[in-house]
Design a protein around this motif. Structure first.
Motif, mmCIF file in Angstrom:
data_model
loop_
_atom_site.group_PDB
_atom_site.id
_atom_site.type_symbol
_atom_site.label_atom_id
_atom_site.label_comp_id
_atom_site.label_asym_id
_atom_site.label_seq_id
_atom_site.Cartn_x
_atom_site.Cartn_y
_atom_site.Cartn_z
ATOM 1 N N MET A 264 27.398 -54.697 53.678
ATOM 2 C CA MET A 264 28.587 -55.554 53.633
ATOM 3 C C MET A 264 28.943 -56.072 55.026
ATOM 4 O O MET A 264 29.412 -57.201 55.188
ATOM 5 C CB MET A 264 29.754 -54.781 53.030
ATOM 6 C CG MET A 264 29.518 -54.353 51.593
ATOM 7 S SD MET A 264 30.834 -53.301 50.932
ATOM 8 C CE MET A 264 32.138 -54.508 50.713
ATOM 9 N N VAL A 265 28.731 -55.237 56.031
ATOM 10 C CA VAL A 265 28.996 -55.677 57.404
ATOM 11 C C VAL A 265 28.080 -56.831 57.779
ATOM 12 O O VAL A 265 28.485 -57.830 58.379
ATOM 13 C CB VAL A 265 28.818 -54.499 58.388
ATOM 14 C CG1 VAL A 265 28.790 -55.000 59.828
ATOM 15 C CG2 VAL A 265 29.955 -53.497 58.215
ATOM 16 N N ILE A 266 26.794 -56.701 57.434
ATOM 17 C CA ILE A 266 25.834 -57.773 57.703
ATOM 18 C C ILE A 266 26.169 -59.002 56.860
ATOM 19 O O ILE A 266 25.906 -60.138 57.258
ATOM 20 C CB ILE A 266 24.404 -57.284 57.400
ATOM 21 C CG1 ILE A 266 24.026 -56.129 58.346
ATOM 22 C CG2 ILE A 266 23.404 -58.411 57.538
ATOM 23 C CD1 ILE A 266 22.704 -55.481 58.010
ATOM 24 N N ASP A 267 26.812 -58.788 55.701
ATOM 25 C CA ASP A 267 27.238 -59.862 54.805
ATOM 26 C C ASP A 267 26.037 -60.688 54.359
ATOM 27 O O ASP A 267 25.912 -61.876 54.669
ATOM 28 C CB ASP A 267 28.287 -60.754 55.476
ATOM 29 C CG ASP A 267 29.087 -61.550 54.433
ATOM 30 O OD1 ASP A 267 28.790 -61.400 53.235
ATOM 31 O OD2 ASP A 267 29.992 -62.306 54.839
ATOM 32 N N ARG B 221 35.556 -60.869 59.025
ATOM 33 C CA ARG B 221 35.809 -61.304 57.657
ATOM 34 C C ARG B 221 36.208 -60.110 56.806
ATOM 35 O O ARG B 221 35.826 -58.965 57.090
ATOM 36 C CB ARG B 221 34.554 -61.978 57.080
ATOM 37 C CG ARG B 221 34.189 -63.274 57.795
ATOM 38 C CD ARG B 221 33.103 -64.026 57.056
ATOM 39 N NE ARG B 221 31.833 -63.327 57.075
ATOM 40 C CZ ARG B 221 30.935 -63.439 58.071
ATOM 41 N NH1 ARG B 221 31.205 -64.204 59.115
ATOM 42 N NH2 ARG B 221 29.797 -62.797 58.016
ATOM 43 N N PRO B 222 36.970 -60.336 55.715
ATOM 44 C CA PRO B 222 37.430 -59.217 54.876
ATOM 45 C C PRO B 222 36.303 -58.336 54.366
ATOM 46 O O PRO B 222 36.435 -57.107 54.348
ATOM 47 C CB PRO B 222 38.155 -59.933 53.719
ATOM 48 C CG PRO B 222 38.645 -61.207 54.319
ATOM 49 C CD PRO B 222 37.578 -61.619 55.297
ATOM 50 N N ILE B 223 35.177 -58.940 53.944
ATOM 51 C CA ILE B 223 34.075 -58.134 53.422
ATOM 52 C C ILE B 223 33.495 -57.242 54.521
ATOM 53 O O ILE B 223 33.047 -56.121 54.268
ATOM 54 C CB ILE B 223 32.981 -59.025 52.797
ATOM 55 C CG1 ILE B 223 31.975 -58.152 52.037
ATOM 56 C CG2 ILE B 223 32.276 -59.870 53.858
ATOM 57 C CD1 ILE B 223 30.973 -58.938 51.234
ATOM 58 N N GLY C 151 33.275 -53.259 54.574
ATOM 59 C CA GLY C 151 32.032 -52.561 54.909
ATOM 60 C C GLY C 151 32.238 -51.546 56.017
ATOM 61 O O GLY C 151 31.686 -50.439 55.969
ATOM 62 N N GLY C 152 33.032 -51.904 57.027
ATOM 63 C CA GLY C 152 33.334 -50.960 58.104
ATOM 64 C C GLY C 152 34.047 -49.724 57.590
ATOM 65 O O GLY C 152 33.768 -48.601 58.024
ATOM 66 N N VAL C 153 34.973 -49.918 56.639
ATOM 67 C CA VAL C 153 35.676 -48.779 56.040
ATOM 68 C C VAL C 153 34.689 -47.870 55.317
ATOM 69 O O VAL C 153 34.750 -46.630 55.422
ATOM 70 C CB VAL C 153 36.775 -49.267 55.068
ATOM 71 C CG1 VAL C 153 37.347 -48.101 54.277
ATOM 72 C CG2 VAL C 153 37.883 -49.968 55.846
#
Length: 307
Positions: free
Chosen positions: A148-151, A286-288, A292-294
């Motif tokens: 998700m971080v990489i999106d 970005r929110p995603i 992902g960080g969370v």
């Protein structure tokens, strides 16, 4: 007797936690400062070389005092000092700064700080300690958060070069936590940091002089989001705060808490870097990527509980 032992362990844990948080906060400032310099025309290798040599200049006098004339201690720990300088310091920083040259600081750092999972894997392979179910679950959460971080959904904006550098920085960060725990009780932390900084800095300068790595520096003003400073200001902060203080505190934290726990507490660096990148560079994640960080943070916490 048990009470005294318990109190000593609590004090050790608290001291280690404070050192780890100080180190993480200091490291978190490095990416935004380096990005400002690179935007002004500095090469990533030049930023790293100046940063580590400035830090070495601060720490070497302290290390000399701590050695108390025992120069044989350096010879006996030459392999550790060399690996620490070339891999944990020079290699990790070059990889990370090359990553932030191609992608947002916060994203690069989130990828780098999946290192705790790599540390757990290394200690498992090295000491034959199979992970618990919680460790596997935490690793799965971390991998999902990483995606998700990489999106991946927005592939057109993904810098695969930056991602590759960020993963190289992750490997270097894992080596940093493993190597920092070695020499405890024998080689003072300041001596390890100063020796590694000298070796890493001069190695980078040598590779730059012979043309293998690009050394490029300017005296252009450094422009951040809402203000401009002279070129020497971020360099001074990089050398003193984000290197000298960060490495000494990080070594102390690793020796007090152990490689695993210190690597997990270092995740605070993600939050610090996001705040600094937002303040200095105007980079809002970005929110995603925040989600992902969370998940990455939750994953490594679960890994820690499993271990």
């Amino acid at each position: 007797m048990l009470t005294i032992t318990h109190d000593s362990a609590v004090r050790r844990w608290r001291a280690g936690l404070l050192c780890a948080l100080a180190s993480a906060s200091s490291f978190g400032l490095s990416g935004p400062l380096a990005r400002g310099l690179m935007n002004a025309g500095w090469s990533s290798v030049a930023v790293v070389a100046v940063r580590v040599l400035l830090a070495a200049a601060v720490l070497v006098p302290i290390a000399v005092v701590q050695l108390r004339g025992d120069w044989q201690l350096l010879r006996r720990n030459a392999t550790l000092l060399t690996m620490y300088g070339l891999i944990a310091i020079a290699g990790t920083q070059v990889a990370f700064f090359n990553a932030v040259a191609h992608m947002q600081v916060g994203v690069a750092l989130m990828i780098e700080l999946t290192a705790p999972i790599a540390v757990v894997g290394w200690l498992w392979l090295r000491h034959r300690q199979p992970p618990a179910a919680a460790t596997v679950a935490g690793a799965a959460l971390g991998i999902g958060g990483l995606a998700m971080v990489i999106d991946i959904r927005t592939g057109q904006t993904t810098s695969w070069v930056g991602i590759a550098w960020a993963f190289a920085a992750m490997v270097g960060a894992a080596c940093y936590f493993v190597l920092s725990a070695q020499g405890n009780g024998v080689l003072p932390g300041t001596v390890l940091a100063a020796g590694g900084l000298l070796i890493g800095g001069f190695a980078l300068l040598a590779l730059g002089v012979i043309g293998i790595l690009p050394l490029r520096a300017t005296t252009n003003p450094i422009v951040f989001d809402d203000f401009t400073v002279s070129w020497w200001v971020p360099l001074l902060l990089l050398g003193t705060v984000t290197a000298a203080i960060a490495y000494v505190a990080g070594i102390a934290a690793t020796r007090l808490l152990g490689s695993r726990l210190a690597s997990f507490v270092a995740l605070f660096e993600v939050l610090a870097a996001l705040v600094f990148a937002w303040a200095l560079l105007g980079e809002a994640p970005r929110p995603i990527q925040l989600l992902g960080g969370v998940l990455i943070v939750i994953g490594v916490i679960v890994v820690r509980r499993g271990e």
